[in-house]
Design a protein around this motif. Structure first.
Motif, mmCIF file in Angstrom:
data_model
loop_
_atom_site.group_PDB
_atom_site.id
_atom_site.type_symbol
_atom_site.label_atom_id
_atom_site.label_comp_id
_atom_site.label_asym_id
_atom_site.label_seq_id
_atom_site.Cartn_x
_atom_site.Cartn_y
_atom_site.Cartn_z
ATOM 1 N N GLN A 1 0.853 -1.182 0.000
ATOM 2 C CA GLN A 1 0.000 0.000 0.000
ATOM 3 C C GLN A 1 0.895 1.240 0.000
ATOM 4 O OE1 GLN A 1 -3.622 0.550 0.217
ATOM 5 N NE2 GLN A 1 -2.784 2.494 -0.413
ATOM 6 N N PRO A 2 1.033 1.886 -1.154
ATOM 7 C CA PRO A 2 1.838 3.116 -1.175
ATOM 8 C C PRO A 2 1.164 4.200 -0.326
ATOM 9 C CG PRO A 2 1.410 2.317 -3.403
ATOM 10 C CD PRO A 2 0.555 1.527 -2.476
ATOM 11 N N ALA A 3 1.962 5.009 0.287
ATOM 12 C CA ALA A 3 1.437 6.097 1.111
ATOM 13 C C ALA A 3 0.719 7.113 0.236
ATOM 14 C CB ALA A 3 2.573 6.772 1.876
ATOM 15 N N ALA A 4 -0.317 7.711 0.810
ATOM 16 C CA ALA A 4 -1.050 8.751 0.093
ATOM 17 C C ALA A 4 -0.156 9.979 -0.070
ATOM 18 C CB ALA A 4 -2.313 9.120 0.851
ATOM 19 N N ILE A 5 -0.402 10.712 -1.138
ATOM 20 C CA ILE A 5 0.353 11.942 -1.392
ATOM 21 C C ILE A 5 -0.466 13.099 -0.826
ATOM 22 C CG2 ILE A 5 1.303 13.455 -3.154
ATOM 23 C CD1 ILE A 5 1.531 10.933 -4.942
ATOM 24 N N ASP B 1 -4.575 18.882 -0.156
ATOM 25 C CA ASP B 1 -4.876 18.061 -1.329
ATOM 26 C C ASP B 1 -4.333 16.665 -1.058
ATOM 27 O OD1 ASP B 1 -5.641 17.270 -3.867
ATOM 28 O OD2 ASP B 1 -3.757 17.897 -4.785
ATOM 29 N N ILE B 2 -5.242 15.684 -1.055
ATOM 30 C CA ILE B 2 -4.858 14.297 -0.764
ATOM 31 C C ILE B 2 -5.122 13.453 -1.999
ATOM 32 C CG2 ILE B 2 -5.305 12.282 0.676
ATOM 33 C CD1 ILE B 2 -6.216 14.186 2.861
ATOM 34 N N GLN B 3 -4.100 12.730 -2.431
ATOM 35 C CA GLN B 3 -4.238 11.796 -3.550
ATOM 36 C C GLN B 3 -3.985 10.398 -2.996
ATOM 37 O OE1 GLN B 3 -1.497 13.049 -6.537
ATOM 38 N NE2 GLN B 3 -2.580 14.947 -6.962
ATOM 39 N N ALA B 4 -5.055 9.632 -2.886
ATOM 40 C CA ALA B 4 -4.934 8.270 -2.359
ATOM 41 C C ALA B 4 -4.305 7.369 -3.419
ATOM 42 C CB ALA B 4 -6.301 7.740 -1.958
#
Length: 186
Positions: free
Chosen positions: A37-41, A148-151
């Motif tokens: 699971q890559p971390a959210a940006i 701004d969150i990019q899941a």
């Protein structure tokens, strides 16, 4: 008279069975599962708000002016007082000049003295509030705060394995221990 009788003797078959049960062996390796699971940006931007307070009018009303402004104020008041004094002296001089030849010199001096000693209306004494309302000027510009969150989607890798089945068939064998027979007797 004797009636003939028929007698039947029946022997059933007897079997001896040998049973070998079937054997089944099933094995399967566990599936290999890899999850990442890559971390959210997350992007956070903030702009600070600004607060500007101008107290110069309040300080001026309280008599706390900068030296340069006090010098300028006193110079302008002095200049106005000097010009007013010159204007008053010129007016008095003109009054003396116009009335001197007519023998009214004493009366003119008395009227000039009365003008200079004239008492004005009484000063009103009142409570004043320092600083006056609105003397302190406040200007506030609110800041901005953006998130701004990019899941990121999870990465799932699954490797499955087929089951391994080992089967040994069962068997049934029989041996006849008694043969069947029918005997007839009369």
């Amino acid at each position: 008279m004797a009636i003939p009788q028929i007698q039947l003797t029946i022997r059933d078959i007897q079997m001896d069975y040998s049973i070998r049960a079937p054997q089944i062996d099933i094995s399967q390796r566990q599936a290999e599962l890899h999850i990442e699971q890559p971390a959210a940006i997350i992007d956070i931007t903030a702009k600070q708000g600004t607060l500007h307070i101008d107290q110069s009018q309040a300080f001026a009303e309280a008599g706390l002016k900068p030296i340069s402004q006090m010098i300028s104020d006193y110079a302008s008041k002095g200049k106005q007082a000097a010009l007013a004094s010159i204007a008053r002296n010129v007016q008095e001089g003109e009054q003396l000049q116009t009335g001197a030849g007519k023998g009214q010199r004493a009366a003119i001096i008395q009227s000039i003295a009365a003008q200079n000693t004239k008492v004005g209306p009484p000063q009103k004494s009142n409570i004043t509030f320092i600083p006056s309302p609105g003397a302190v000027k406040i200007n506030y510009t609110p800041g901005e705060f953006n998130i701004d969150i990019q899941a990121q989607q999870p990465k799932i890798d699954v490797q499955t394995f087929a089951p391994q089945i080992d089967l040994t068939y069962g068997a049934v064998t029989g041996t006849m221990t008694q043969r069947p027979s029918v005997e007839v007797q009369v």
